[in-house]
Design a protein around this motif. Structure first.
Motif, PDB file in Angstrom:
ATOM      1  N   LEU A 370       0.761  -0.792   0.211  1.00  0.00           N
ATOM      2  CA  LEU A 370       0.318  -0.217  -0.094  1.00  0.00           C
ATOM      3  C   LEU A 370       1.104   1.498   0.078  1.00  0.00           C
ATOM      4  O   LEU A 370       1.061   1.816  -0.565  1.00  0.00           O
ATOM      5  CB  LEU A 370      -1.015  -0.156   1.109  1.00  0.00           C
ATOM      6  CG  LEU A 370      -1.616   0.980   1.512  1.00  0.00           C
ATOM      7  CD1 LEU A 370      -2.385   0.998   0.248  1.00  0.00           C
ATOM      8  CD2 LEU A 370      -2.595   1.612   2.765  1.00  0.00           C
ATOM      9  N   ALA A 371       2.096   0.801   0.695  1.00  0.00           N
ATOM     10  CA  ALA A 371       2.892   2.464   1.303  1.00  0.00           C
ATOM     11  C   ALA A 371       3.328   2.299  -0.525  1.00  0.00           C
ATOM     12  O   ALA A 371       3.858   3.713  -1.479  1.00  0.00           O
ATOM     13  CB  ALA A 371       3.558   1.490   1.437  1.00  0.00           C
ATOM     14  N   LYS A 372       3.767   1.642  -1.266  1.00  0.00           N
ATOM     15  CA  LYS A 372       4.566   1.014  -2.833  1.00  0.00           C
ATOM     16  C   LYS A 372       3.324   2.345  -3.331  1.00  0.00           C
ATOM     17  O   LYS A 372       3.569   2.712  -3.998  1.00  0.00           O
ATOM     18  CB  LYS A 372       4.944  -0.045  -3.267  1.00  0.00           C
ATOM     19  CG  LYS A 372       6.313   0.256  -2.321  1.00  0.00           C
ATOM     20  CD  LYS A 372       6.275  -1.583  -2.303  1.00  0.00           C
ATOM     21  CE  LYS A 372       6.347  -1.809  -4.032  1.00  0.00           C
ATOM     22  NZ  LYS A 372       7.099  -3.852  -3.650  1.00  0.00           N
ATOM     23  N   GLU A 373       1.832   1.694  -3.237  1.00  0.00           N
ATOM     24  CA  GLU A 373       0.556   2.277  -4.478  1.00  0.00           C
ATOM     25  C   GLU A 373       0.573   3.801  -4.228  1.00  0.00           C
ATOM     26  O   GLU A 373       1.059   4.168  -5.459  1.00  0.00           O
ATOM     27  CB  GLU A 373      -0.495   1.949  -3.903  1.00  0.00           C
ATOM     28  CG  GLU A 373      -0.355   0.327  -4.218  1.00  0.00           C
ATOM     29  CD  GLU A 373      -1.576  -0.522  -3.991  1.00  0.00           C
ATOM     30  OE1 GLU A 373      -2.394   0.424  -4.160  1.00  0.00           O
ATOM     31  OE2 GLU A 373      -1.693  -1.890  -3.989  1.00  0.00           O
ATOM     32  N   ARG A 374       0.721   4.569  -2.832  1.00  0.00           N
ATOM     33  CA  ARG A 374       0.571   5.423  -2.701  1.00  0.00           C
ATOM     34  C   ARG A 374       2.252   6.209  -3.540  1.00  0.00           C
ATOM     35  O   ARG A 374       1.619   7.610  -3.998  1.00  0.00           O
ATOM     36  CB  ARG A 374       0.852   5.894  -0.972  1.00  0.00           C
ATOM     37  CG  ARG A 374      -0.647   5.134  -0.799  1.00  0.00           C
ATOM     38  CD  ARG A 374      -1.888   6.100  -1.059  1.00  0.00           C
ATOM     39  NE  ARG A 374      -3.347   5.703  -1.174  1.00  0.00           N
ATOM     40  CZ  ARG A 374      -3.894   4.046  -1.225  1.00  0.00           C
ATOM     41  NH1 ARG A 374      -3.198   3.914  -2.614  1.00  0.00           N
ATOM     42  NH2 ARG A 374      -4.895   4.229  -0.932  1.00  0.00           N
ATOM     43  N   TYR A 376       4.191   5.288  -6.179  1.00  0.00           N
ATOM     44  CA  TYR A 376       3.694   5.452  -7.173  1.00  0.00           C
ATOM     45  C   TYR A 376       3.003   6.617  -7.440  1.00  0.00           C
ATOM     46  O   TYR A 376       3.429   7.168  -8.710  1.00  0.00           O
ATOM     47  CB  TYR A 376       3.834   4.309  -7.973  1.00  0.00           C
ATOM     48  CG  TYR A 376       3.628   3.621  -8.780  1.00  0.00           C
ATOM     49  CD1 TYR A 376       4.629   3.430  -9.631  1.00  0.00           C
ATOM     50  CD2 TYR A 376       2.812   3.837  -9.501  1.00  0.00           C
ATOM     51  CE1 TYR A 376       4.712   3.306 -11.429  1.00  0.00           C
ATOM     52  CE2 TYR A 376       2.386   3.800 -11.205  1.00  0.00           C
ATOM     53  CZ  TYR A 376       3.492   3.821 -11.994  1.00  0.00           C
ATOM     54  OH  TYR A 376       3.719   3.561 -13.191  1.00  0.00           O
ATOM     55  N   ALA A 377       2.360   6.675  -7.180  1.00  0.00           N
ATOM     56  CA  ALA A 377       0.684   7.525  -7.304  1.00  0.00           C
ATOM     57  C   ALA A 377       1.447   9.306  -7.213  1.00  0.00           C
ATOM     58  O   ALA A 377       1.012   9.726  -7.818  1.00  0.00           O
ATOM     59  CB  ALA A 377      -0.187   7.061  -6.971  1.00  0.00           C
ATOM     60  N   GLN A 378       2.083   9.482  -6.233  1.00  0.00           N
ATOM     61  CA  GLN A 378       2.223  10.931  -5.356  1.00  0.00           C
ATOM     62  C   GLN A 378       3.634  10.894  -6.945  1.00  0.00           C
ATOM     63  O   GLN A 378       4.294  11.647  -7.947  1.00  0.00           O
ATOM     64  CB  GLN A 378       3.181  10.756  -4.649  1.00  0.00           C
ATOM     65  CG  GLN A 378       3.801  11.854  -4.384  1.00  0.00           C
ATOM     66  CD  GLN A 378       4.287  12.590  -2.880  1.00  0.00           C
ATOM     67  OE1 GLN A 378       4.391  11.349  -2.466  1.00  0.00           O
ATOM     68  NE2 GLN A 378       3.773  13.751  -1.852  1.00  0.00           N
ATOM     69  N   ILE A 379       4.412   9.776  -6.968  1.00  0.00           N
ATOM     70  CA  ILE A 379       5.651   9.859  -7.924  1.00  0.00           C
ATOM     71  C   ILE A 379       5.100  10.475  -9.791  1.00  0.00           C
ATOM     72  O   ILE A 379       5.413  11.380 -10.460  1.00  0.00           O
ATOM     73  CB  ILE A 379       6.768   9.429  -8.348  1.00  0.00           C
ATOM     74  CG1 ILE A 379       7.270   8.870  -7.051  1.00  0.00           C
ATOM     75  CG2 ILE A 379       7.621   8.819  -9.493  1.00  0.00           C
ATOM     76  CD1 ILE A 379       8.462   8.025  -7.367  1.00  0.00           C
ATOM     77  N   LYS A 380       4.143   9.445  -9.799  1.00  0.00           N
ATOM     78  CA  LYS A 380       3.262   9.930 -11.489  1.00  0.00           C
ATOM     79  C   LYS A 380       2.624  11.354 -11.214  1.00  0.00           C
ATOM     80  O   LYS A 380       2.309  11.841 -13.067  1.00  0.00           O
ATOM     81  CB  LYS A 380       3.038   9.017 -11.829  1.00  0.00           C
ATOM     82  CG  LYS A 380       3.436   7.516 -12.032  1.00  0.00           C
ATOM     83  CD  LYS A 380       3.481   7.391 -13.309  1.00  0.00           C
ATOM     84  CE  LYS A 380       4.381   6.524 -14.177  1.00  0.00           C
ATOM     85  NZ  LYS A 380       4.947   6.437 -15.266  1.00  0.00           N
ATOM     86  N   MET A 381       2.729  11.977  -9.968  1.00  0.00           N
ATOM     87  CA  MET A 381       1.184  12.874 -10.280  1.00  0.00           C
ATOM     88  C   MET A 381       2.478  14.277 -10.403  1.00  0.00           C
ATOM     89  O   MET A 381       1.809  14.885 -11.642  1.00  0.00           O
ATOM     90  CB  MET A 381       1.002  13.078  -8.984  1.00  0.00           C
ATOM     91  CG  MET A 381       0.302  14.522  -8.504  1.00  0.00           C
ATOM     92  SD  MET A 381      -0.833  14.445  -7.219  1.00  0.00           S
ATOM     93  CE  MET A 381       0.326  14.415  -6.284  1.00  0.00           C
ATOM     94  N   GLU A 390      11.734  -1.273  -9.342  1.00  0.00           N
ATOM     95  CA  GLU A 390      10.926  -1.801  -7.723  1.00  0.00           C
ATOM     96  C   GLU A 390      11.743  -1.796  -6.307  1.00  0.00           C
ATOM     97  O   GLU A 390      10.733  -1.987  -5.505  1.00  0.00           O
ATOM     98  CB  GLU A 390      10.657  -3.537  -7.694  1.00  0.00           C
ATOM     99  CG  GLU A 390      10.310  -4.463  -6.827  1.00  0.00           C
ATOM    100  CD  GLU A 390       8.590  -3.533  -6.858  1.00  0.00           C
ATOM    101  OE1 GLU A 390       8.113  -4.060  -5.643  1.00  0.00           O
ATOM    102  OE2 GLU A 390       8.023  -3.435  -7.641  1.00  0.00           O
ATOM    103  N   GLU A 391      13.053  -1.222  -6.532  1.00  0.00           N
ATOM    104  CA  GLU A 391      14.087  -1.687  -5.303  1.00  0.00           C
ATOM    105  C   GLU A 391      13.759  -0.009  -5.057  1.00  0.00           C
ATOM    106  O   GLU A 391      13.606   0.292  -3.358  1.00  0.00           O
ATOM    107  CB  GLU A 391      15.500  -1.793  -6.345  1.00  0.00           C
ATOM    108  CG  GLU A 391      16.380  -1.744  -4.691  1.00  0.00           C
ATOM    109  CD  GLU A 391      17.688  -1.587  -5.461  1.00  0.00           C
ATOM    110  OE1 GLU A 391      19.065  -1.244  -5.129  1.00  0.00           O
ATOM    111  OE2 GLU A 391      18.122  -1.355  -7.106  1.00  0.00           O
ATOM    112  N   GLN A 392      13.526   1.369  -5.989  1.00  0.00           N
ATOM    113  CA  GLN A 392      13.534   2.541  -5.546  1.00  0.00           C
ATOM    114  C   GLN A 392      12.040   2.519  -4.832  1.00  0.00           C
ATOM    115  O   GLN A 392      12.043   3.672  -3.242  1.00  0.00           O
ATOM    116  CB  GLN A 392      13.331   3.653  -6.579  1.00  0.00           C
ATOM    117  CG  GLN A 392      14.643   3.702  -7.124  1.00  0.00           C
ATOM    118  CD  GLN A 392      14.864   4.500  -8.791  1.00  0.00           C
ATOM    119  OE1 GLN A 392      13.739   4.949  -9.364  1.00  0.00           O
ATOM    120  NE2 GLN A 392      15.389   5.335  -8.723  1.00  0.00           N
ATOM    121  N   LEU A 393      11.045   1.577  -5.704  1.00  0.00           N
ATOM    122  CA  LEU A 393      10.129   2.015  -4.593  1.00  0.00           C
ATOM    123  C   LEU A 393       9.878   1.201  -2.985  1.00  0.00           C
ATOM    124  O   LEU A 393       9.439   1.379  -1.624  1.00  0.00           O
ATOM    125  CB  LEU A 393       8.341   1.012  -4.994  1.00  0.00           C
ATOM    126  CG  LEU A 393       8.268   1.921  -6.377  1.00  0.00           C
ATOM    127  CD1 LEU A 393       7.242   1.185  -7.460  1.00  0.00           C
ATOM    128  CD2 LEU A 393       7.594   3.500  -6.122  1.00  0.00           C
TER     129      LEU A 393
END
Length: 444
Positions: A370-374, A376-381, A390-393
């Motif tokens: 869940l933390a990775k999803e949040r 990822y979404a912030q980076i994409k925004m 995946e390592e960075q996330l």
């Protein structure tokens, strides 16, 4: 040691703790010995301070600390063993303040605590409970609006000679009275509410002037921003006619549907044709609609559960506990937020009962994901073309979870999602197709 509890009513109880010297002195003696080994005092070699000296000098303080720890630990054990669903934390009874002890390592202590109990109720969800699960359909108008917004987001600003509908006019506004309001501001023509006024601002050139009624043209909040005054001052305007003099015309030209535009939105080369772009937009919109539909279902389930569970809470105890744990809160602040606190508490208890009754478990990997999803979404925004590894996330997620507050928030979110998924499988869902425009009306 004797510990017992007595119910005052369905949601209030008292816990009584009785400590004899043989209950606490072993822990006190050990703490004194440990202190003697660590103490550095004048006249004694490090670690060689006599325990008698420590007992005479610091004994009462150590006794107090050890009794406090012992009582807290034993109460926590007692609550767990007796499966008491306690709200907040136990609070020392005010009657304890009158107790008179010698603190000479021979007292038998009696402590009384007030506790608040969660009310008893059955969770109101079963296969007989029915909800509507909406399948929102993307209509052509919604897709066209999304495409337009994307093209405007990556468009460029121009300064045409003649204004059109949708332009932003940089203009001087002067109230139609002596010593009236004067303000130079940006005026968005797309938010003007009066059709006649909107039409009067089309076809203007630099230095052209028109008179408008500011309260007819704009909502109160927009008029306040444009004039640089408060909403109350807008409402109180005695003269609402203003002269608008154009100083500059700004127009956002939509981006062309070309490769440069596609590569700004998606990884380079992934989209090369207009049809592929439209398919991507449709996919994005439908994913967003699914989130909207899920949120609507969650809201409906929440509302149903809150309405069906009609219980009373130990309100005086909870207010006392909130004051004890938030000493700076005023009585007015406490009263203002108390109803929201009770609503959140009720739903938390409903969720926890569902988790316990059905042995649901939030696993650490689920919180990490869940933390990775949040993240990822912030980076994409901020940068749609950036694709973190995946390592960075994983690294970002681990850093985020080191913050206790963030970790607790993500755990609660993961628990809420697990309860929602469980309820979706254990209530009756009636799927209903609905156009987006009709779904918006439901939300309103």
């Amino acid at each position: 040691m004797n510990i017992s509890h007595q119910k005052v009513d369905d949601v209030n109880a008292n816990i009584n703790v009785e400590l004899a010297p043989e209950d606490y002195n072993p822990a006190v003696d050990k703490a004194i010995k440990d202190q003697a080994k660590k103490a550095k005092l004048p006249g004694f070699r490090p670690g060689m301070v006599p325990t008698g000296h420590i007992r005479r000098t610091y004994g009462k303080s150590i006794l107090f600390d050890e009794i406090n720890k012992l009582v807290n630990d034993k109460i926590a054990e007692y609550i767990g063993e007796n499966k008491l669903e306690v709200l907040g934390q136990p609070l020392p009874s005010e009657s304890d303040a009158d107790a008179n002890y010698n603190w000479d390592f021979k007292d038998t202590f009696t402590f009384n605590y007030e506790i608040g109990l969660a009310p008893e109720f059955e969770t109101p969800f079963s296969k007989e409970t029915a909800f509507t699960a909406y399948a929102i359909k993307a209509d052509e108008a919604t897709l066209a609006e999304r495409v337009k917004n994307l093209r405007r987001s990556y468009g460029k600003m121009t300064n045409p000679e003649v204004s059109e509908e949708g332009d932003v006019l940089y203009a001087a506004l002067k109230q139609d009275k002596e010593e009236g309001i004067e303000k130079t501001s940006s005026v968005r023509t797309d938010i003007i509410e009066d059709a006649k006024i909107k039409k009067s601002l089309v076809g203007l050139k630099k230095d052209d002037s028109v008179k408008i009624d500011i309260k007819k043209a704009f909502k109160t909040a927009d008029a306040a921003r444009i004039l640089g005054i408060s909403e109350e001052e807008v409402e109180a305007l005695d003269v609402t006619k203003f002269e608008l003099s154009v100083q500059n015309i700004n127009r956002l030209e939509e981006s062309a549907l070309d490769q440069e535009f596609f590569d700004k939105l998606f990884p380079a080369g992934e989209v090369t044709k207009e049809e592929e772009f439209e398919a991507k937009v449709k996919e994005e919109v439908e994913n967003l609609f699914k989130q909207n539909a899920d949120q609507k279902l969650r809201n409906d389930i929440y509302t149903y559960g809150m309405d069906k569970v009609d219980v009373k809470f130990p309100e005086p105890f909870l207010k006392k506990w909130l004051k004890a744990t938030n000493p700076n809160i005023t009585d007015a602040e406490l009263e203002e937020g108390f109803e929201d606190f009770l609503r959140n508490l009720k739903w938390t208890i409903i969720e926890n009962r569902i988790v316990t009754a059905n042995e649901l478990e939030v696993k650490y990997d689920e919180v990490i994901n869940l933390a990775k999803e949040r993240i990822y979404a912030q980076i994409k925004m901020y940068n749609i073309n950036e694709e973190p590894s995946e390592e960075q996330l994983n690294q970002f997620a681990m850093q985020l979870l080191q913050d206790r507050e963030q970790a607790n928030r993500l755990f609660e979110e993961a628990k809420a999602l697990k309860v929602f998924e469980y309820l979706k499988e254990n209530v009756t869902l009636n799927t209903q197709d609905i156009p987006y425009v009709d779904f918006e009306k439901l939300e309103k």
